[in-house]
Scaffold this active site. Structure first.
Site, mmCIF file in Angstrom:
data_model
loop_
_atom_site.group_PDB
_atom_site.id
_atom_site.type_symbol
_atom_site.label_atom_id
_atom_site.label_comp_id
_atom_site.label_asym_id
_atom_site.label_seq_id
_atom_site.Cartn_x
_atom_site.Cartn_y
_atom_site.Cartn_z
ATOM 1 C CB THR A 19 4.698 -33.241 -21.507
ATOM 2 O OG1 THR A 19 4.643 -34.590 -22.113
ATOM 3 C CG2 THR A 19 2.893 -33.198 -21.590
ATOM 4 C CD GLU A 20 0.405 -29.371 -22.194
ATOM 5 O OE1 GLU A 20 0.207 -27.929 -22.550
ATOM 6 O OE2 GLU A 20 -0.534 -30.096 -22.854
ATOM 7 C CG LEU A 21 6.540 -25.570 -24.572
ATOM 8 C CD1 LEU A 21 6.687 -23.971 -24.934
ATOM 9 C CD2 LEU A 21 7.664 -26.389 -25.279
ATOM 10 C CD1 TRP A 30 2.021 -25.352 -22.461
ATOM 11 C CD2 TRP A 30 2.777 -24.525 -24.833
ATOM 12 N NE1 TRP A 30 1.494 -26.180 -23.490
ATOM 13 C CE2 TRP A 30 1.898 -25.669 -24.801
ATOM 14 C CE3 TRP A 30 3.144 -23.587 -25.618
ATOM 15 C CZ2 TRP A 30 1.841 -26.083 -26.070
ATOM 16 C CZ3 TRP A 30 3.125 -24.386 -27.071
ATOM 17 C CH2 TRP A 30 2.187 -25.432 -27.024
#
Length: 398
Positions: A146-148, A298
């Protein structure tokens, strides 16, 4: 060897919560804004998913398979496609059938489970892996959280689930002097390869493309290609939200024309090739260990967890939510598990963010609430009702 360009797109739609008042607690356990979910999903399908999928399919065919991309589609998005826009699933299946598209694995509910519960993390990853197999007939071999969000320990969890390639952010405070344009490996698991987002080149498309105040506006495919030419390294990882195309960057900005011209110009130059993440990992060796003791992401300038866990509101909601894990495991109720999954979607915590500096506009754009405090109160009202349901179910079981 030709320089690799790795294009990866994140597809996610949160399950939006309805306005849930204090007086609803204990009386009404339907938490979701079905009208908003349907309306927004169908709008984005028409503006982004369907036209962009069609364009990518044409590019793949015109290039005879030389153009290659990757997607990660959250379970929450897949459920909404099934419910409101099944034609989007069909268009992704057409892309899958080309053999030029890689589908990545992630947490099914786009959650923060990797930070708090290895058991829940493993459950969601396996659930997502099964869903990708069911929808597209492929087994994902590459993981993106999730979300890097990534750390050494999250990488290790993914490795134990069979993933030897992981995507994450080329965060400046982690990289130091190192370039994101090479393969690195997990400090804990040397044969797990890490692909790092080139955030500068990625954000030129995802965030700056239509900004007329940007000194590089307008961005043409030729100009962008010249920046790739100037970039060092073996790989350029361009990772961004798929909603960039037609939703965040409107059609009138020229974003679709840019993405039509960009692959054509690059593929004329034999010193480049498009590759999916698993192909990049297979063809390139690691240049060294990358130590990430504290989680990165990120999001925002900090590239850390503060977008979701940066204030007391978010931490309170997060702790109460994941504190229910043991009780839910005892109950093993599929209806409660499903609600628990959707309540874990990272978006709900993101809406509670109180940043007012460089990233405030980004947070405001994605936030359906007027204030972070409204987001918190609404979420906690729903969570209070959910806790009552869990406790009542436990009482009945005993």
């Amino acid at each position: 060897m030709a320089k690799s360009i790795c294009l990866y797109f994140q597809v996610h739609q949160p399950t939006r919560l309805r306005l849930y008042r204090f007086f609803d607690i204990g009386k009404d356990s339907h938490y979701y804004d079905d009208f908003a979910n349907r309306t927004i999903l169908k709008r984005i399908a028409q503006k982004c998913y369907l036209p962009m999928n069609e364009q990518l399919l044409k590019t793949i065919k015109a290039s005879k398979g030389k153009f290659r991309v990757a997607f990660s589609i959250s379970g929450s998005a897949l459920e909404q496609f099934d419910r409101y826009a099944p034609e989007v699933i069909d268009s992704f299946r057409e892309l899958a059938a080309t053999g030029c598209v890689e589908f990545l694995c992630e947490t099914y509910y786009h959650s923060l489970a990797g930070l708090s519960s290895p058991a829940e993390f493993a459950h969601q990853v396996q659930k997502h892996k099964a869903a990708i197999g069911q929808y597209f007939g492929v087994t994902p071999v590459t993981f993106r959280n999730t979300e890097l969000i990534y750390s050494d320990s999250i990488g290790k969890q993914a490795y134990e689930l069979g993933f030897k390639t992981v995507l994450t952010e080329g965060a400046r405070h982690i990289m130091g002097w190192k370039s994101p344009n090479f393969i690195y490996n997990n400090d804990f698991e040397p044969d797990q390869k890490l692909l790092l987002r080139n955030y500068g080149l990625s954000d030129d498309i995802a965030f700056r493309f239509s900004d007329k105040g940007w000194k590089e506006w307008p961005l043409t495919a030729e100009k962008y290609k010249s920046w790739l030419d100037e970039s060092e390294g073996e790989i350029i990882n361009l990772f961004m939200d798929y909603e960039t195309f037609g939703e965040h960057q409107k059609e009138g900005s020229g974003i679709f024309e840019f993405m039509k011209a960009f692959p054509e110009i690059v593929l004329k130059d034999k010193s480049y090739r498009f590759q999916t993440p698993s192909e990049v990992a297979a063809d390139h060796n690691s240049v060294g260990d990358l130590s990430v003791p504290n989680a990165i992401s990120w999001a925002d300038e900090e590239r850390d967890l503060t977008a979701w866990l940066g204030n007391e509101l978010q931490q309170d909601a997060y702790n109460k939510l994941y504190g229910l894990q043991e009780k839910l495991s005892i109950l093993n109720d599929p209806i409660l598990w499903a609600d628990y999954g959707h309540l874990q979607e990272s978006d709900h915590l993101y809406y509670m963010c109180t940043k007012f500096f460089s990233d405030a506009d980004v947070h405001k754009y994605f936030n359906p609430y007027d204030t972070p405090y409204e987001a918190f109160i609404n979420y906690m009202n729903i969570l209070s009702d959910f806790i009552i349901r869990v406790n009542e179910a436990l009482s009945e079981k005993q």
